[in-house]
Design an enzyme around this catalytic site. Structure first.
Site, short mmCIF file in Angstrom:
data_model
loop_
_atom_site.label_atom_id
_atom_site.label_comp_id
_atom_site.label_asym_id
_atom_site.label_seq_id
_atom_site.Cartn_x
_atom_site.Cartn_y
_atom_site.Cartn_z
N ARG A 130 0.81 -1.23 0.00
CA ARG A 130 0.00 0.00 0.00
C ARG A 130 0.84 1.28 0.00
NH1 ARG A 130 -3.24 -3.12 3.52
NH2 ARG A 130 -5.08 -3.88 2.39
N LYS B 119 3.99 11.37 -11.82
CA LYS B 119 3.21 10.48 -12.69
C LYS B 119 3.96 9.15 -12.78
CE LYS B 119 0.65 13.58 -15.74
NZ LYS B 119 0.46 14.03 -17.14
N GLU C 58 11.85 18.05 -25.18
CA GLU C 58 11.08 18.36 -23.96
C GLU C 58 11.65 19.59 -23.26
OE1 GLU C 58 8.30 16.85 -23.23
OE2 GLU C 58 8.40 14.80 -24.03
N LYS D 39 9.05 22.75 -14.42
CA LYS D 39 8.10 21.65 -14.23
C LYS D 39 7.55 21.68 -12.81
CE LYS D 39 6.61 17.05 -14.87
NZ LYS D 39 6.69 15.79 -15.53
N GLU E 6 -3.24 17.30 -12.59
CA GLU E 6 -3.70 17.66 -13.93
C GLU E 6 -5.20 17.89 -14.01
OE1 GLU E 6 -1.33 15.85 -17.09
OE2 GLU E 6 -3.08 15.91 -18.37
N ARG F 70 -1.77 21.76 -15.63
CA ARG F 70 -0.62 20.88 -15.88
C ARG F 70 -0.59 20.38 -17.33
NH1 ARG F 70 1.95 16.09 -12.05
NH2 ARG F 70 3.28 15.18 -13.66
N ASN G 80 1.67 19.04 -21.99
CA ASN G 80 1.37 18.14 -23.10
C ASN G 80 1.46 18.87 -24.46
OD1 ASN G 80 0.84 16.13 -21.24
ND2 ASN G 80 -1.32 16.68 -21.08
N HIS H 253 1.97 17.19 -27.81
CA HIS H 253 1.80 15.75 -27.60
C HIS H 253 0.59 15.17 -28.35
CE1 HIS H 253 4.94 16.35 -24.74
NE2 HIS H 253 4.90 15.10 -24.29
N HIS I 135 1.50 11.87 -30.22
CA HIS I 135 0.90 10.56 -29.95
C HIS I 135 0.33 9.95 -31.23
CE1 HIS I 135 0.43 11.76 -25.47
NE2 HIS I 135 1.60 11.24 -25.71
N HIS J 293 10.22 9.12 -28.40
CA HIS J 293 9.14 10.00 -27.95
C HIS J 293 9.46 11.49 -28.21
CE1 HIS J 293 5.74 11.43 -25.72
NE2 HIS J 293 6.51 12.07 -24.86
P1 NAD Z 1 14.11 4.80 -21.56
O1 NAD Z 1 13.86 4.73 -20.13
O2 NAD Z 1 13.66 3.68 -22.41
O3 NAD Z 1 15.68 5.05 -21.80
C1 NAD Z 1 16.17 5.12 -23.11
C2 NAD Z 1 17.36 4.19 -23.33
O4 NAD Z 1 18.52 4.75 -22.72
C3 NAD Z 1 17.19 2.82 -22.68
O5 NAD Z 1 17.73 1.84 -23.51
C4 NAD Z 1 18.02 2.94 -21.41
O6 NAD Z 1 18.47 1.71 -20.91
C5 NAD Z 1 19.16 3.80 -21.87
N1 NAD Z 1 19.84 4.58 -20.86
C6 NAD Z 1 19.30 5.23 -19.80
N2 NAD Z 1 20.21 5.96 -19.18
C7 NAD Z 1 21.38 5.75 -19.82
C8 NAD Z 1 22.70 6.26 -19.64
N3 NAD Z 1 22.98 7.18 -18.72
N4 NAD Z 1 23.66 5.81 -20.47
C9 NAD Z 1 23.39 4.93 -21.46
N5 NAD Z 1 22.16 4.46 -21.70
C10 NAD Z 1 21.17 4.87 -20.89
O7 NAD Z 1 13.46 6.13 -22.20
P2 NAD Z 1 13.22 7.60 -21.63
O8 NAD Z 1 13.17 8.47 -22.81
O9 NAD Z 1 14.15 7.93 -20.53
O10 NAD Z 1 11.76 7.50 -20.98
C11 NAD Z 1 10.63 7.22 -21.76
C12 NAD Z 1 9.51 6.84 -20.83
O11 NAD Z 1 9.22 7.92 -19.97
C13 NAD Z 1 8.22 6.48 -21.53
O12 NAD Z 1 7.72 5.29 -21.01
C14 NAD Z 1 7.28 7.62 -21.18
O13 NAD Z 1 5.94 7.22 -21.11
C15 NAD Z 1 7.81 8.05 -19.86
N6 NAD Z 1 7.51 9.44 -19.50
C16 NAD Z 1 6.96 9.67 -18.29
C17 NAD Z 1 6.70 10.97 -17.88
C18 NAD Z 1 6.15 11.22 -16.50
O14 NAD Z 1 5.79 12.36 -16.21
N7 NAD Z 1 6.13 10.22 -15.64
C19 NAD Z 1 7.00 12.04 -18.72
C20 NAD Z 1 7.57 11.78 -19.97
C21 NAD Z 1 7.83 10.46 -20.35
N1 GLY Z 2 5.06 14.88 -18.75
C1 GLY Z 2 3.82 15.53 -18.50
C2 GLY Z 2 3.48 15.64 -17.07
O1 GLY Z 2 4.24 15.26 -16.21
O2 GLY Z 2 2.43 16.11 -16.77
#
Ligand code: NAD
Ligand code: GLY
Length: 358
Positions: free
Chosen positions: A121, A143, A185, A227, A237, A241, A245, A248, A252, A265
């Site tokens: 929990r 998020k 971003e 942010k 949101e 917030r 997006n 986006h 998307h 992305h």
């Molecule tokens: P990811 O986590 O897949 O990382 C990209 C690649 O880089 C992976 O292969 C990873 O292993 C590698 N990597 C990471 N750090 C490294 C480093 N220092 N050196 C070498 N390789 C490294 O992708 P991302 O772009 O970091 O994240 C995308 C995800 O984030 C999506 O799932 C998306 O939905 C999510 N997201 C969430 C929010 C939120 O507010 N929570 C906002 C934007 C995106």
């Molecule tokens: N990445 C969008 C948000 O955190 O709201």
């Protein structure tokens, strides 16, 4: 080291930004009195590079450590991987006197956060983001979640971390394409809420491309501060917030139409930002110079800007599937010049689709 506060009452936390900070993690967790046992969640790519340092600092601070490795990649951001995290936590006998450490990009961060929100929990968790995207966006704001076969991020929770530790030195190992994708971003913050930041980025493109140490710290710190201020105003949101997006809606659609394989992305967001800028111009919120400034800057980083050629009907269907669509239309983010934005509900599909040429 630079320290920022995300002020959310009892859910407040700090974001620490600096080069070489991984080694400080143990001390910072001790200061927060986070419990006696920590589970580090990472993937093999990041683990190989940084687990030893993170384990060492936590052990030196007196923590018992468990390591959980999940497979690398967005395709594994699902309930099966999430279950494997729960299995490992239970097998290790972790109690509520423990916390999780998300070491990796946004995929690891989102999944570890959701595991922390739901395990017993809720146990605390710490974000240690290692991609630019995760450092400027996904690690901040709470998020968390996983994908569902019917769509991305459909299962999740708002659950704030106890600490975000950003070691900018981890970016030295990040592949170029991932780094550049994260820059979309960064630029987004300038467009939607800070003209001075946009100008700073425009005046420092070479240093940013070269991952200049000082410049990186500046853009990450400012992005996180922007942010944080958005999240402080609208944590869940309810409305505002959604400015985050920006771009986006079309991003998307592009990702969906290309089956999530052609673009990272941030690359899709770059394409989407250009369409949002064009529509903002058509609405009279911005002018041609603003759109050109956005396009030029994205291109100077090597990001794509052209909409992928699918038909209007294909885009229409893809836009309809966006989870952010409302029964009466889509909440669309327009830029007002550079540095300000407005969210409006758009139900006129012809208006939205006029940027689609086919
Ligand atoms: P990811 O986590 O897949 O990382 C990209 C690649 O880089 C992976 O292969 C990873 O292993 C590698 N990597 C990471 N750090 C490294 C480093 N220092 N050196 C070498 N390789 C490294 O992708 P991302 O772009 O970091 O994240 C995308 C995800 O984030 C999506 O799932 C998306 O939905 C999510 N997201 C969430 C929010 C939120 O507010 N929570 C906002 C934007 C995106
Ligand atoms: N990445 C969008 C948000 O955190 O709201």
């Amino acid at each position: 080291m630079q320290k920022l506060l995300v002020s959310l009452g009892e859910r407040s936390y700090t974001i620490q930004v600096g080069s070489g900070l991984l080694a400080e993690l143990g001390r910072l967790c001790s200061e927060l009195a986070l419990g006696s046992t920590a589970a580090i969640v990472t993937n093999p790519t990041v683990g190989k590079l940084y687990t030893a340092t993170v384990r060492d600092t936590l052990e030196k601070a007196g923590y018992t450590i468990h390591l959980i490795e999940i497979p690398d990649g967005e395709v594994h951001k699902n309930s099966q991987t999430l279950n494997s995290i729960y299995d490992a936590l239970l097998a290790a006998g972790l109690s509520r006197d423990s916390f999780l450490v998300a070491l990796g990009g946004g995929v690891v961060g989102d999944m570890t956060g959701f595991a922390a929100a739901t395990f017993l929990r809720g146990v605390p968790f710490v974000q240690v983001p290692t991609t630019l995207l995760a450092q400027v966006d996904s690690s901040v704001g709470g998020k968390t979640g996983i994908n569902h076969p019917l769509g991305k991020n459909l299962i999740g929770a708002f659950y704030q971390p106890s600490l975000v530790l950003i070691d900018t030195a981890t970016l030295t190992t990040l592949p170029e394409r991932e780094y550049v994708s994260g820059l979309a971003e960064v630029l987004k913050y300038g467009v939607v809420c800070d003209r001075d930041f946009f100008t700073f980025i425009a005046e420092n493109t070479e240093r940013i491309r070269d991952r200049d140490k000082e410049c990186l710290q500046d853009i990450i710190r400012i992005s996180c501060a922007l942010k944080a201020s958005v999240v402080e105003r609208d944590e869940r949101e309810g409305g505002y917030r959604a400015v985050l997006n920006y771009g986006h809606t079309f991003a998307h659609a592009v990702e969906r139409l290309t089956h999530y394989t052609d673009f990272l992305h941030g690359e899709a967001v770059a394409i989407g930002m250009v369409q949002a800028a064009k529509l903002s111009e058509l609405m009279g919120y911005a002018d041609r110079r603003d759109t050109k400034a956005i396009v030029d800057l994205l291109q100077s980083f090597g990001l794509p800007v052209d909409l992928v050629p699918f038909s209007r009907d294909e885009y229409f269907q893809a836009l309809l599937k966006d989870k952010k669509k409302r029964a009466q239309g889509i909440n669309f983010v327009f830029n007002k010049g550079i540095g300000d934005s407005i969210i409006e509900n758009v139900s006129d599909w012809d208006f939205l689709l006029q940027v689609v040429s086919k």
